[in-house]
Design an enzyme around this catalytic site. Sequence first.
Site, PDB file in Angstrom:
ATOM      1  N   THR A  18       0.835  -1.208   0.000  1.00 21.22           N
ATOM      2  CA  THR A  18       0.000   0.000   0.000  1.00 21.22           C
ATOM      3  C   THR A  18       0.869   1.257   0.000  1.00 21.22           C
ATOM      4  OG1 THR A  18      -1.512  -1.243   1.422  1.00 21.22           O
ATOM      5  CG2 THR A  18      -1.970   1.093   1.155  1.00 21.22           C
ATOM      6  N   ARG A  22       7.826  -2.785   2.807  1.00 17.22           N
ATOM      7  CA  ARG A  22       8.010  -2.868   4.263  1.00 17.22           C
ATOM      8  C   ARG A  22       8.373  -4.277   4.656  1.00 17.22           C
ATOM      9  NH1 ARG A  22       3.256   1.134   6.481  1.00 17.22           N
ATOM     10  NH2 ARG A  22       3.978   2.831   5.167  1.00 17.22           N
ATOM     11  N   SER A 113       6.333   3.770   8.678  1.00 15.77           N
ATOM     12  CA  SER A 113       5.184   4.511   9.186  1.00 15.77           C
ATOM     13  C   SER A 113       4.820   4.173  10.619  1.00 15.77           C
ATOM     14  CB  SER A 113       4.008   4.308   8.238  1.00 15.77           C
ATOM     15  OG  SER A 113       2.958   5.146   8.604  1.00 15.77           O
ATOM     16  N   HIS A 114       3.622   3.623  10.813  1.00 14.92           N
ATOM     17  CA  HIS A 114       3.114   3.377  12.164  1.00 14.92           C
ATOM     18  C   HIS A 114       3.609   2.050  12.732  1.00 14.92           C
ATOM     19  CE1 HIS A 114       0.655   1.787   9.017  1.00 14.92           C
ATOM     20  NE2 HIS A 114       0.202   0.867   9.856  1.00 14.92           N
ATOM     21  N   ASP A 278       2.039   9.843  13.585  1.00 17.70           N
ATOM     22  CA  ASP A 278       2.646   8.502  13.571  1.00 17.70           C
ATOM     23  C   ASP A 278       4.148   8.570  13.286  1.00 17.70           C
ATOM     24  OD1 ASP A 278       2.470   9.276  10.915  1.00 17.70           O
ATOM     25  OD2 ASP A 278       2.174   7.232  10.197  1.00 17.70           O
ATOM     26  N   ASP A 280       6.121   8.419  10.687  1.00 15.66           N
ATOM     27  CA  ASP A 280       6.661   9.289   9.644  1.00 15.66           C
ATOM     28  C   ASP A 280       5.894  10.597   9.481  1.00 15.66           C
ATOM     29  OD1 ASP A 280       4.475   7.802   8.678  1.00 15.66           O
ATOM     30  OD2 ASP A 280       5.148   7.970   6.605  1.00 15.66           O
ATOM     31  N   ASP A 282       2.707  11.387   8.819  1.00 19.36           N
ATOM     32  CA  ASP A 282       1.625  11.662   7.870  1.00 19.36           C
ATOM     33  C   ASP A 282       0.229  11.404   8.443  1.00 19.36           C
ATOM     34  OD1 ASP A 282       1.941   8.928   7.837  1.00 19.36           O
ATOM     35  OD2 ASP A 282       2.182   8.739   5.661  1.00 19.36           O
ATOM     36  N   ARG A 283       0.159  10.707   9.580  1.00 21.11           N
ATOM     37  CA  ARG A 283      -1.172  10.457  10.168  1.00 21.11           C
ATOM     38  C   ARG A 283      -1.474  11.456  11.270  1.00 21.11           C
ATOM     39  NH1 ARG A 283      -2.508   4.103  10.462  1.00 21.11           N
ATOM     40  NH2 ARG A 283      -1.702   3.585   8.405  1.00 21.11           N
ATOM     41  N   THR A 345      -7.708   2.184  -1.197  1.00 22.27           N
ATOM     42  CA  THR A 345      -6.888   2.530  -0.035  1.00 22.27           C
ATOM     43  C   THR A 345      -5.456   2.849  -0.471  1.00 22.27           C
ATOM     44  OG1 THR A 345      -8.212   1.189   1.440  1.00 22.27           O
ATOM     45  CG2 THR A 345      -5.926   1.542   2.083  1.00 22.27           C
ATOM     46  N   GLU A 364      -8.421   9.445   4.509  1.00 21.91           N
ATOM     47  CA  GLU A 364      -8.654   8.022   4.719  1.00 21.91           C
ATOM     48  C   GLU A 364      -9.072   7.812   6.170  1.00 21.91           C
ATOM     49  OE1 GLU A 364      -6.086   5.189   2.361  1.00 21.91           O
ATOM     50  OE2 GLU A 364      -4.591   6.598   3.087  1.00 21.91           O
ATOM     51  N   GLU A 365      -9.819   6.733   6.385  1.00 25.05           N
ATOM     52  CA  GLU A 365     -10.263   6.420   7.742  1.00 25.05           C
ATOM     53  C   GLU A 365      -9.099   6.101   8.675  1.00 25.05           C
ATOM     54  OE1 GLU A 365      -9.593   3.107   8.747  1.00 25.05           O
ATOM     55  OE2 GLU A 365      -8.775   2.854   6.720  1.00 25.05           O
ATOM     56  N   LYS A 377      -0.484  12.504   2.784  1.00 31.47           N
ATOM     57  CA  LYS A 377      -1.294  12.892   3.928  1.00 31.47           C
ATOM     58  C   LYS A 377      -0.370  13.589   4.910  1.00 31.47           C
ATOM     59  CE  LYS A 377      -1.283   8.218   5.968  1.00 31.47           C
ATOM     60  NZ  LYS A 377      -0.982   7.235   4.912  1.00 31.47           N
ATOM     61  N   ARG A 497      -8.719  -6.450   7.821  1.00 32.04           N
ATOM     62  CA  ARG A 497      -9.405  -5.243   8.268  1.00 32.04           C
ATOM     63  C   ARG A 497     -10.877  -5.356   7.878  1.00 32.04           C
ATOM     64  NH1 ARG A 497      -4.980  -2.520   9.696  1.00 32.04           N
ATOM     65  NH2 ARG A 497      -3.299  -2.052   8.241  1.00 32.04           N
TER      66      ARG A 497
END
Length: 544
Positions: A18, A22, A113-114, A278, A280, A282-283, A345, A364-365, A377, A497
């Site tokens: 996505t 990773r 990321s997270h 988060d 990096d 972006d969240r 997504t 995004e959610e 983001k 998910r």
Amino acid sequence: MKRIIVASRPIVGQKPGTSGLRKKVVEFQQPHYLENFVQSVFTAVGPCSGQTLVIGGDGRYYNREAIQIIIRMAVANGFSRLLVGQGGILSTPAVSCVIRKYQAFGGIVLSASHNPGGPSEDFGIKYNSANGGPAPENVTNEIYQQSLKITEYLTVEAEPLDLDTLGSLLLGDTEIEIIDPVVDYANLMESIFDFPAMSSLLTGGKFRMCFDAMHAVTGPYAIEILENRLGAPKGTVINSIPLIDFGGGHPDPNQVHAHELVSRLYGDDAVDFGAASDGDGDRNMVLGKEFYINPCDSLAILAANATLIPGYSGGIAGIARSMPTSRAADRVADGLGLKCYETPTGWKFFGNLLDAGKITLCGEESFGTGSDHVREKDGLWAVLFWLNLIAVKQQPVAMIVREHWQLYGRDYFTRHDYEGVNSENANKLIVRLRNTLYDLVGQEFAGLRVESADDFAYQDPVDHSTSTTQGIRIYLSNGGRIVFRLSGTGTEGATLRVYFDCYQDDPDLVDQDPQHALTNLINAADLIADITRSTGRSAPDVIT
Ligand code: VG1
Ligand code: CO
């Protein structure tokens, strides 16, 4: 400095997910692993000679080592200029900002990321294009194809560079500039938002906030913007020093992982506004006093109020949301007479819409919100948007959200994640659903009838490329929707998910707990997909 050609062989599994590639750190540390991927990127996007490349990451374990490797390879591949964040630090939105500002050819972001960081945790790498956004699917596919046929990579023999001192140096013919990671981004934020009004709010003594950087990349950005430029009291930003293992935490801004922040929003000494980002940057998660704002609602509310913000005072062109995100933003778009696009997504799907000027805001959610100011983001941007809104409206967060629900109704939303599930079982569950979609229609589950069901496919309105199998959507007779998809960012097993949303327009019924309001959808999902048996779990691992 000697340029060398290193013989190599394809390594399986370098298909970007996505958001980039990773894997566990140990996988990246294998001989030629990172090098193969980086060469595949340069070959896929090249020729690179004479071009400018931006490089930075979230500071996690292996960030500095990876940057040294990439610098040497970029030099050997002919880039004439590299812009590297000081200390190897650049948040994802800052990379996007720097690429755009200096009209670079592209950028490399090192982050998972997270996902947690550390020697036995995760690492990641992502390529961003000249528009500042994540490489679109045709590029990530080409990178993968290159990784399957690689025979050699290019590098140079050189000592590790000093990444900590600002300034410029030469390696061969390549100019390497160690840049301040914060200043360009902070200036961009100052050009969008009403800093004097936000500063009065933060220094007036009546309003207090707490920003949790979760020991990840946003610490230096939040200190500079919130404390230095806006004058918020020292200590407003907590966990502000980026650590290679994020202090052992999980840098995912949700109510489960940002528990220190959540605790500051409750009790006698609760602050008025809380936010977190988060790994990096972006969240974002935004909270009011004893009040949680769902990211789907956040997008809708920002869109509904955009003209109150200087950077969007002329109005917005349109909105986009990822498919599993609730339809709250669609109602605002309707009200404003604008189009709301539904994309798969992943932020890469917003790029064309933003570049074509079809949308201004998107989200995004999964705690992602952004606009056309960059092509990623942007966590801090969303926090500043909310602060600016509070400064203008002079209302508590909860009141702003409740007024929105009164006006538009509420789209209840929740996401249930089943993590580290056996991959084979998870894949089977999705395939089984895909194969029985048409039989589901008309059947009843937990008192709800299936009205329609499909496997989401998207055609990009700009370049007309198509993306299929992006998630199973099931629409129920109460207007509710269930979405099933597998994560494309994990590194261990599979993550299932399951997303639920349902609209409620009775003003007396908009203040319930989403888990309660969505109970029958949640029950229906288990019956439809046999989640408990397929995952071996009696409950989700994370609920957001
Ligand atoms: C998740 C989220 C998705 C987000 C992606 C990258 O992907 O669901 O909305 O764009 O992470 O976010 P997946 O495939 O695991 O569901 V980040 O902050 O990791 O760059
Ligand atoms: Co992120």
